[in-house]
Design an enzyme around this catalytic site. Sequence first.
Site, PDB file in Angstrom:
ATOM      1  CE  LYS A 112      -3.888  -1.829   2.418  1.00  0.00           C
ATOM      2  NZ  LYS A 112      -4.986  -1.339   3.630  1.00  0.00           N
ATOM      3  CG  ASP A 120      -8.060   0.571   3.883  1.00  0.00           C
ATOM      4  OD1 ASP A 120      -8.775  -0.232   3.231  1.00  0.00           O
ATOM      5  OD2 ASP A 120      -6.914   0.603   3.954  1.00  0.00           O
TER       6      ASP A 120
HETATM    7  P1  NDP Z   1       0.764  -1.890  10.827  1.00  0.00           P
HETATM    8  O1  NDP Z   1       1.812  -3.156  10.684  1.00  0.00           O
HETATM    9  O2  NDP Z   1       1.066  -0.767   9.946  1.00  0.00           O
HETATM   10  O3  NDP Z   1       0.526  -1.400  12.312  1.00  0.00           O
HETATM   11  C1  NDP Z   1       0.370  -2.227  13.485  1.00  0.00           C
HETATM   12  C2  NDP Z   1      -0.103  -1.553  14.619  1.00  0.00           C
HETATM   13  O4  NDP Z   1      -0.365  -2.640  15.513  1.00  0.00           O
HETATM   14  C3  NDP Z   1       0.946  -0.882  15.388  1.00  0.00           C
HETATM   15  O5  NDP Z   1       0.264   0.342  15.576  1.00  0.00           O
HETATM   16  C4  NDP Z   1       1.618  -1.646  16.380  1.00  0.00           C
HETATM   17  O6  NDP Z   1       2.059  -0.855  17.410  1.00  0.00           O
HETATM   18  C5  NDP Z   1       0.304  -2.568  16.666  1.00  0.00           C
HETATM   19  N1  NDP Z   1       0.536  -3.746  17.421  1.00  0.00           N
HETATM   20  C6  NDP Z   1       1.170  -4.742  16.953  1.00  0.00           C
HETATM   21  N2  NDP Z   1       0.910  -5.795  17.513  1.00  0.00           N
HETATM   22  C7  NDP Z   1       0.445  -5.414  18.767  1.00  0.00           C
HETATM   23  C8  NDP Z   1       0.454  -6.096  19.886  1.00  0.00           C
HETATM   24  N3  NDP Z   1       0.568  -7.225  20.178  1.00  0.00           N
HETATM   25  N4  NDP Z   1      -0.270  -5.400  21.191  1.00  0.00           N
HETATM   26  C9  NDP Z   1      -0.532  -3.796  20.893  1.00  0.00           C
HETATM   27  N5  NDP Z   1      -0.145  -3.330  19.645  1.00  0.00           N
HETATM   28  C10 NDP Z   1       0.062  -3.911  18.536  1.00  0.00           C
HETATM   29  O7  NDP Z   1      -0.630  -2.769  10.215  1.00  0.00           O
HETATM   30  P2  NDP Z   1      -1.765  -2.027   9.645  1.00  0.00           P
HETATM   31  O8  NDP Z   1      -1.982  -0.609  10.235  1.00  0.00           O
HETATM   32  O9  NDP Z   1      -1.578  -2.323   8.170  1.00  0.00           O
HETATM   33  O10 NDP Z   1      -3.017  -2.943  10.090  1.00  0.00           O
HETATM   34  C11 NDP Z   1      -3.582  -3.142  11.431  1.00  0.00           C
HETATM   35  C12 NDP Z   1      -4.653  -4.089  11.649  1.00  0.00           C
HETATM   36  O11 NDP Z   1      -5.730  -3.342  10.724  1.00  0.00           O
HETATM   37  C13 NDP Z   1      -4.292  -5.340  10.900  1.00  0.00           C
HETATM   38  O12 NDP Z   1      -5.043  -6.298  11.811  1.00  0.00           O
HETATM   39  C14 NDP Z   1      -5.084  -5.407   9.433  1.00  0.00           C
HETATM   40  O13 NDP Z   1      -5.596  -6.616   9.204  1.00  0.00           O
HETATM   41  C15 NDP Z   1      -6.329  -4.325   9.798  1.00  0.00           C
HETATM   42  N6  NDP Z   1      -6.924  -3.896   8.682  1.00  0.00           N
HETATM   43  C16 NDP Z   1      -8.207  -4.072   8.494  1.00  0.00           C
HETATM   44  C17 NDP Z   1      -8.760  -3.643   7.453  1.00  0.00           C
HETATM   45  C18 NDP Z   1     -10.281  -3.699   6.999  1.00  0.00           C
HETATM   46  O14 NDP Z   1     -10.706  -3.378   5.962  1.00  0.00           O
HETATM   47  N7  NDP Z   1     -11.063  -4.624   8.046  1.00  0.00           N
HETATM   48  C19 NDP Z   1      -8.216  -2.486   6.340  1.00  0.00           C
HETATM   49  C20 NDP Z   1      -6.963  -2.151   6.935  1.00  0.00           C
HETATM   50  C21 NDP Z   1      -6.116  -2.869   7.957  1.00  0.00           C
HETATM   51  P3  NDP Z   1       3.660  -0.554  17.682  1.00  0.00           P
HETATM   52  O15 NDP Z   1       3.605   0.656  16.973  1.00  0.00           O
HETATM   53  O16 NDP Z   1       3.763  -0.525  18.957  1.00  0.00           O
HETATM   54  O17 NDP Z   1       4.471  -1.698  16.709  1.00  0.00           O
END
Ligand code: NDP
Length: 303
Positions: free
Chosen positions: A89, A125
């Site tokens: 993306k 999104d």
């Molecule tokens: P990114 O990898 O860009 O971001 C991940 C985020 O999750 C960061 O803020 C990270 O925090 C946090 N994180 C990861 N693991 C943990 C944990 N164990 N505990 C707390 N925080 C955690 O991912 P995306 O932003 O691309 O996607 C995030 C979610 O959104 C995914 O599950 C994805 O499937 C979902 N999504 C769903 C969509 C839909 O249409 N339903 C569309 C787009 C996304 P840190 O900064 O600390 O690493």
Amino acid sequence: MSPDPVYTLADLESWSRPAPSLAVLGHPIDHSLSPPMHNAALAAEASSGRHPADWRYFRFDIPPSDLPRALTQLQARRFRGVNLTVPHKVMAFDLVKEIDFQARICGAVNTLLLTPVGWHGYNTDGYGLAAAVGENFGRELAGATILLLGAGGAARGAAVECLSRRCASLWIANRTREHLDRLLVFLRPMAGGIPMRALDDSAAPPEGAIVVNATSAGLRPGEPSPIDLSLLPQPAAVMDMIYNPARTALLAQAERLGVPAANGMSMLAHQGAKSLEIWTGIPAERSAPVMLAAGRAALEQPT
Ligand code: NDP
């Protein structure tokens, strides 16, 4: 999960299907629900005679290093449109000819439309989130207090949507404080007077916030929730962007507390329906329910 085959760059190089084709590119891509959802919506339109019956949607496993070549090939083969998912993306941002305003401020594209000058990038999104909040909770982002969990790509898109729709205030929580601070700095210029705050020990949003989980905490079955809702003033609703598993620890706690809750399937359907509208003109409102049903059915199929 889905019977749709997974294609590769090699398949694309020899692609000879003359009828209009659409695609999703990702890596990995085998669990994508987009092919059954889009093909169901296309089939529904075709069966009612509103759209040609020969359009199909395919999925391609494209590693990041192959993305430039894949986009060139898709253009040469006259694919009408493309969805991009993890990890493409952000990278695709520099590979497309034109970028829609919303996608530009998000710094990410999830939808490409083939135009006479090349690929035009969009991001659907944010629309998907707003539509899902409306559908599930009967609420608008405009005027709402939002507590956003996460600071990655999905959180950034959600925050931009909340601010551009003029939410009342935006609170953000994230595991890594540095990432949260970076997101707040990025958002500050577009806040236009809307209060924005990091959630910390000294302050929490007032009662009645809409909580949006944009972290990936909960993607793995049994993974703990990114927040303890019982420590917050009672929220109005909880939307988890995760849709598989369908019931995360966060949603389970919301239900226990009597807070209306929804997973990310509705958001997925609405953002997909908006992509289809961009490519075909089929109204997103008409495709979304068909996509939602097809997505749920695909998830229920044994892997
Ligand atoms: P990114 O990898 O860009 O971001 C991940 C985020 O999750 C960061 O803020 C990270 O925090 C946090 N994180 C990861 N693991 C943990 C944990 N164990 N505990 C707390 N925080 C955690 O991912 P995306 O932003 O691309 O996607 C995030 C979610 O959104 C995914 O599950 C994805 O499937 C979902 N999504 C769903 C969509 C839909 O249409 N339903 C569309 C787009 C996304 P840190 O900064 O600390 O690493």
